[in-house]
Design a protein around this motif. Sequence first.
Motif, PDB file in Angstrom:
ATOM      1  N   MET A   1     -89.579  20.963  -2.730  1.00  0.00           N
ATOM      2  CA  MET A   1     -91.227  20.727  -2.395  1.00  0.00           C
ATOM      3  C   MET A   1     -91.692  20.883  -4.165  1.00  0.00           C
ATOM      4  SD  MET A   1     -91.586  23.764   0.929  1.00  0.00           S
ATOM      5  CE  MET A   1     -91.292  25.269  -0.429  1.00  0.00           C
ATOM      6  N   THR A   2     -92.672  19.836  -3.829  1.00  0.00           N
ATOM      7  CA  THR A   2     -93.361  20.021  -5.041  1.00  0.00           C
ATOM      8  C   THR A   2     -95.038  19.701  -4.781  1.00  0.00           C
ATOM      9  OG1 THR A   2     -92.228  18.454  -6.657  1.00  0.00           O
ATOM     10  CG2 THR A   2     -94.100  18.178  -7.350  1.00  0.00           C
ATOM     11  N   PHE A   3     -95.862  20.894  -5.326  1.00  0.00           N
ATOM     12  CA  PHE A   3     -96.999  21.192  -5.709  1.00  0.00           C
ATOM     13  C   PHE A   3     -97.601  21.123  -6.288  1.00  0.00           C
ATOM     14  CE2 PHE A   3     -94.804  23.839  -1.950  1.00  0.00           C
ATOM     15  CZ  PHE A   3     -95.271  23.711  -1.419  1.00  0.00           C
ATOM     16  N   LYS A   4     -98.894  20.362  -6.492  1.00  0.00           N
ATOM     17  CA  LYS A   4     -99.175  20.698  -7.295  1.00  0.00           C
ATOM     18  C   LYS A   4    -101.431  20.640  -7.360  1.00  0.00           C
ATOM     19  CE  LYS A   4    -101.448  16.219 -10.422  1.00  0.00           C
ATOM     20  NZ  LYS A   4    -101.181  15.002 -10.327  1.00  0.00           N
ATOM     21  N   THR A   5    -101.839  21.498  -7.468  1.00  0.00           N
ATOM     22  CA  THR A   5    -102.643  23.196  -6.971  1.00  0.00           C
ATOM     23  C   THR A   5    -103.924  23.179  -8.699  1.00  0.00           C
ATOM     24  OG1 THR A   5    -101.613  24.747  -8.014  1.00  0.00           O
ATOM     25  CG2 THR A   5    -101.475  24.012  -5.185  1.00  0.00           C
ATOM     26  N   ASP A   6    -104.919  23.615  -8.412  1.00  0.00           N
ATOM     27  CA  ASP A   6    -106.000  23.504  -9.094  1.00  0.00           C
ATOM     28  C   ASP A   6    -105.287  24.468 -10.475  1.00  0.00           C
ATOM     29  OD1 ASP A   6    -108.109  25.168 -11.001  1.00  0.00           O
ATOM     30  OD2 ASP A   6    -109.193  24.543  -9.777  1.00  0.00           O
ATOM     31  N   LYS A   7    -105.001  24.366 -11.451  1.00  0.00           N
ATOM     32  CA  LYS A   7    -104.934  25.578 -12.575  1.00  0.00           C
ATOM     33  C   LYS A   7    -105.589  26.348 -12.332  1.00  0.00           C
ATOM     34  CE  LYS A   7    -107.097  23.608 -16.567  1.00  0.00           C
ATOM     35  NZ  LYS A   7    -107.912  25.222 -16.631  1.00  0.00           N
ATOM     36  N   ASP A   8    -106.652  26.849 -12.401  1.00  0.00           N
ATOM     37  CA  ASP A   8    -107.084  28.025 -12.112  1.00  0.00           C
ATOM     38  C   ASP A   8    -106.826  29.092 -10.752  1.00  0.00           C
ATOM     39  OD1 ASP A   8    -108.471  27.674 -14.183  1.00  0.00           O
ATOM     40  OD2 ASP A   8    -110.115  26.515 -13.087  1.00  0.00           O
ATOM     41  N   TYR A   9    -105.717  28.420 -10.207  1.00  0.00           N
ATOM     42  CA  TYR A   9    -104.773  29.450  -8.577  1.00  0.00           C
ATOM     43  C   TYR A   9    -103.856  30.159  -9.220  1.00  0.00           C
ATOM     44  CZ  TYR A   9    -108.717  27.645  -5.569  1.00  0.00           C
ATOM     45  OH  TYR A   9    -110.698  27.789  -4.877  1.00  0.00           O
TER      46      TYR A   9
ATOM     47  N   ARG B   1     -95.613  23.628 -14.945  1.00  0.00           N
ATOM     48  CA  ARG B   1     -96.284  22.782 -15.813  1.00  0.00           C
ATOM     49  C   ARG B   1     -97.268  22.956 -15.638  1.00  0.00           C
ATOM     50  NH1 ARG B   1     -94.352  18.262 -13.298  1.00  0.00           N
ATOM     51  NH2 ARG B   1     -95.543  16.994 -13.457  1.00  0.00           N
ATOM     52  N   LYS B   2     -98.707  22.857 -16.992  1.00  0.00           N
ATOM     53  CA  LYS B   2     -99.023  22.254 -16.600  1.00  0.00           C
ATOM     54  C   LYS B   2     -99.541  20.455 -16.578  1.00  0.00           C
ATOM     55  CE  LYS B   2    -101.297  26.544 -16.285  1.00  0.00           C
ATOM     56  NZ  LYS B   2    -102.260  27.298 -17.328  1.00  0.00           N
ATOM     57  N   GLU B   3    -100.663  20.704 -15.779  1.00  0.00           N
ATOM     58  CA  GLU B   3    -100.969  18.770 -16.064  1.00  0.00           C
ATOM     59  C   GLU B   3    -102.400  18.313 -16.299  1.00  0.00           C
ATOM     60  OE1 GLU B   3     -99.887  15.746 -13.320  1.00  0.00           O
ATOM     61  OE2 GLU B   3     -98.256  15.873 -13.797  1.00  0.00           O
ATOM     62  N   GLY B   4    -103.558  18.471 -17.336  1.00  0.00           N
ATOM     63  CA  GLY B   4    -104.635  18.272 -16.787  1.00  0.00           C
ATOM     64  C   GLY B   4    -105.045  19.560 -16.253  1.00  0.00           C
ATOM     65  N   GLU B   5    -105.630  19.264 -15.759  1.00  0.00           N
ATOM     66  CA  GLU B   5    -106.546  20.111 -15.004  1.00  0.00           C
ATOM     67  C   GLU B   5    -105.456  20.779 -13.536  1.00  0.00           C
ATOM     68  OE1 GLU B   5    -109.353  21.239 -15.709  1.00  0.00           O
ATOM     69  OE2 GLU B   5    -109.328  20.391 -16.983  1.00  0.00           O
ATOM     70  N   TYR B   6    -104.515  20.780 -13.241  1.00  0.00           N
ATOM     71  CA  TYR B   6    -103.830  21.135 -12.556  1.00  0.00           C
ATOM     72  C   TYR B   6    -102.151  21.719 -12.889  1.00  0.00           C
ATOM     73  CZ  TYR B   6    -106.255  17.117  -9.162  1.00  0.00           C
ATOM     74  OH  TYR B   6    -107.351  16.361  -8.793  1.00  0.00           O
ATOM     75  N   LEU B   7    -101.791  22.728 -12.045  1.00  0.00           N
ATOM     76  CA  LEU B   7    -100.699  23.074 -11.996  1.00  0.00           C
ATOM     77  C   LEU B   7     -99.533  22.841 -11.474  1.00  0.00           C
ATOM     78  CD1 LEU B   7     -99.062  25.740 -13.080  1.00  0.00           C
ATOM     79  CD2 LEU B   7    -100.101  26.836 -10.893  1.00  0.00           C
ATOM     80  N   VAL B   8     -98.272  22.581 -12.076  1.00  0.00           N
ATOM     81  CA  VAL B   8     -97.943  21.623 -11.335  1.00  0.00           C
ATOM     82  C   VAL B   8     -96.386  22.744 -10.969  1.00  0.00           C
ATOM     83  CG1 VAL B   8     -95.264  19.121 -10.405  1.00  0.00           C
ATOM     84  CG2 VAL B   8     -98.507  19.378 -11.454  1.00  0.00           C
ATOM     85  N   THR B   9     -95.709  23.244  -9.348  1.00  0.00           N
ATOM     86  CA  THR B   9     -94.541  23.677  -9.658  1.00  0.00           C
ATOM     87  C   THR B   9     -93.632  23.520  -8.029  1.00  0.00           C
ATOM     88  OG1 THR B   9     -96.064  25.394  -7.491  1.00  0.00           O
ATOM     89  CG2 THR B   9     -96.002  26.059  -9.965  1.00  0.00           C
ATOM     90  N   LYS B  10     -92.094  23.706  -8.631  1.00  0.00           N
ATOM     91  CA  LYS B  10     -91.460  23.201  -8.119  1.00  0.00           C
ATOM     92  C   LYS B  10     -89.965  23.939  -7.586  1.00  0.00           C
ATOM     93  CE  LYS B  10     -90.463  18.083 -10.005  1.00  0.00           C
ATOM     94  NZ  LYS B  10     -89.764  17.219 -10.673  1.00  0.00           N
TER      95      LYS B  10
END
Length: 722
Positions: free
Chosen positions: A320-328, A340-349
């Motif tokens: 699973m890969t999730f892309k969520t708001d980096k503030d959450y 990792r951070k990707e702009g305004e998002y947090l990406v986790t695997k």
Amino acid sequence: QILLQSGTITFFEPVVHENDTLFFGGYFEGYGTFRFSPSAQMEKDQLNRFFATDSLNREFEKILLFFTPTVYKQLTNKNSKSEIQGDLKDLQDEADKLYREVRRDGAYLYSFELLRNLIYPFGKEYFLASVKPANTDELIYLYNPYLREEVQFRKRFWEPGQNFIETINSYSQYNVDETYININGRDKKQLDTKTYSIDAQIDNNGNLTCKTEVTFEVISGPTQFIEVNLLPSLALDSIIDNKKNNVRFIREKLDVSFKNWETSQVGLLLDKPYMFGDTLQLTFYYNGEIAQKGMGELFIFAGAKWYPRYGFRDRAIFNMTFKTDKDYTFTSCGNKLSERKEGEYLVTKWNVIPEASNVSFSLGYMKKYLFEEDGLPPIEIFFSKELHNEIATYLAQDLIAIGKDMEKQIHEDISNATKTFNHYFGEYTNPKISVSEILMPHSEAFPGFIHLGFSTWINTDHWGNDRLLRAHETAHQWWGVGVGYQTYHDQWLSEGFAEYSALMYLQVVLGNEMFLDKLRDSRNNIYSARKFLFGSGAESGPIALGYRTSSTETAGDYGLIIYKKGAYVLHMLRNMLIDLKTMNEDVFLSMMREFYGSFRGKEATTQDFRRIAEKYAGIDLGWFFDQWVYHNYLPECEFKYNIEQDPTSGLYTAKCKVVTKKVPEGFKMYIPLELQIDNTSKAYIRLLIETNDFYFELPNLPQKPKKLVLNPFESVLAKINQ
């Protein structure tokens, strides 16, 4: 049995498949009789709860029929009047009314299943009847050979504000005797789910956009029609198969105010039939609401329904890969592979290995608290103190105090419960335990991951309820997540076992009296279900009814019967196996360890557990499971005794009588009797009671007992008057 005695049957225009003309349905007006009687006693009793009879015989004037061609031939042979009589438009309107009632049942895709049976007949003939008896709501009878429980009987329920189809009976054609060995029927699934590859994005308003690739192995062919389940709030955009072709699918609209939701069931028609051993890969594209936003937080309601699921509790490997708001803060089941951070998002695997039957995640303004302790995996607690400080202002108005350092209080129970269950049942197998607050009233367990509902984070009550809840969800790592259950008839192996494990934890940390108090509360609630001042409602169903214990006639029974009574059944077995002289419990704990070790990562049945229980009990326990799992007997006992002294020897004899009511003759109970010798010493014997009037004596007692107490440890679920 349906008798069309006089009247007119009008057949619908047939469909043509590969040059075959297939008649599939018709509408009858006239005079007929509908008769229905389930095969097994458990289902007869369930029918009786709704209709006050264990067999139906209803006259009707209108009936809607769907069937396969063989049934059509039977109907045309027996009914010569098949021509249209009367106005065709009126007939169509009446047929449409009955079909609308059928479609009101959002749990089944009737037209999809009919088409599957027309093109790929399987076993006995498909048959559906929607009957409108005089002066009563519609009845629906279904026989579908593709279902695990082929026979279904439902009725329309209507009252102001409610109008839906309710299942009354559901059973397998193979469940034909009172042993219930075949209660689960035969598994008809055609696919085995192997892997999920999920790419999900969740915005800060709780909306999900997702691409999910699922790989199946075909285990029964030909397979061209399949059904999956998806959260009703998620709109399915498209499905792509192995060859990048669009897959046709059907999904019914739901009548939900202000929501454009659809049924959870999705019917897929593949471009060709797949055969045994084939690999099928489907990619689902969908989006929609999985949480509601309030107070700046997300109230996540998706549970494990946010990805397409085939079958019942199919286990698979998840990537699973999730892309969520980096503030959450985001956390999920399984192992975090990268972040990792990707702009305004947090990406986790993440990946979930070994195979799991359900996975989920949590998202919000939470902080992670990490607790590490020798002998235990790391425990992560995800919790927002800031939110609770804000809530404390409102709760203070009702004199409700917020507990201090709730992350530590939660950790204490999770940690101690894990130690207890490691000792009792076997070692916890996941590399960590993650516990997240969710802003919802319910709690739910996943592999190595626990959703704990909002209320248990406010404080820890003095009556043990919060500690019981936390331990219950922890226990699911052994029962439910670890050892699964094959069908809803076996769900007590998850919920009842988790509930009793939590009670055993409570016994360790809060003492035996609190443990017995909780059992007494359960017993009193079970006996008082729907007992009112001027009468009583329908009696509760047995444990084996699973989720069907809760109905319009038996509201609230699911938790009472599956959780509380299910726990009580395990308690009764524990008491049967305990050594009353030494109070040694090695036999019971060995039984539980073997059950866990044998079925971890598998779906167990009640019969599987029975076989292991019989191994350790050393006797046939068919009577035990019949009384307590497949029936709902609730014995009421009156215990009287008289102690006499022999004038010659000076010895005492206790003459005792137990009268048991509300159960059939031959009902069996192993029940302890406590002899209170004096203020400091007690002795115990185990009685086998198997007659409704049971007399026994305790001769040659050197000292007159101060008191005799029947069932001192709540060893049998019984109401004792003594």
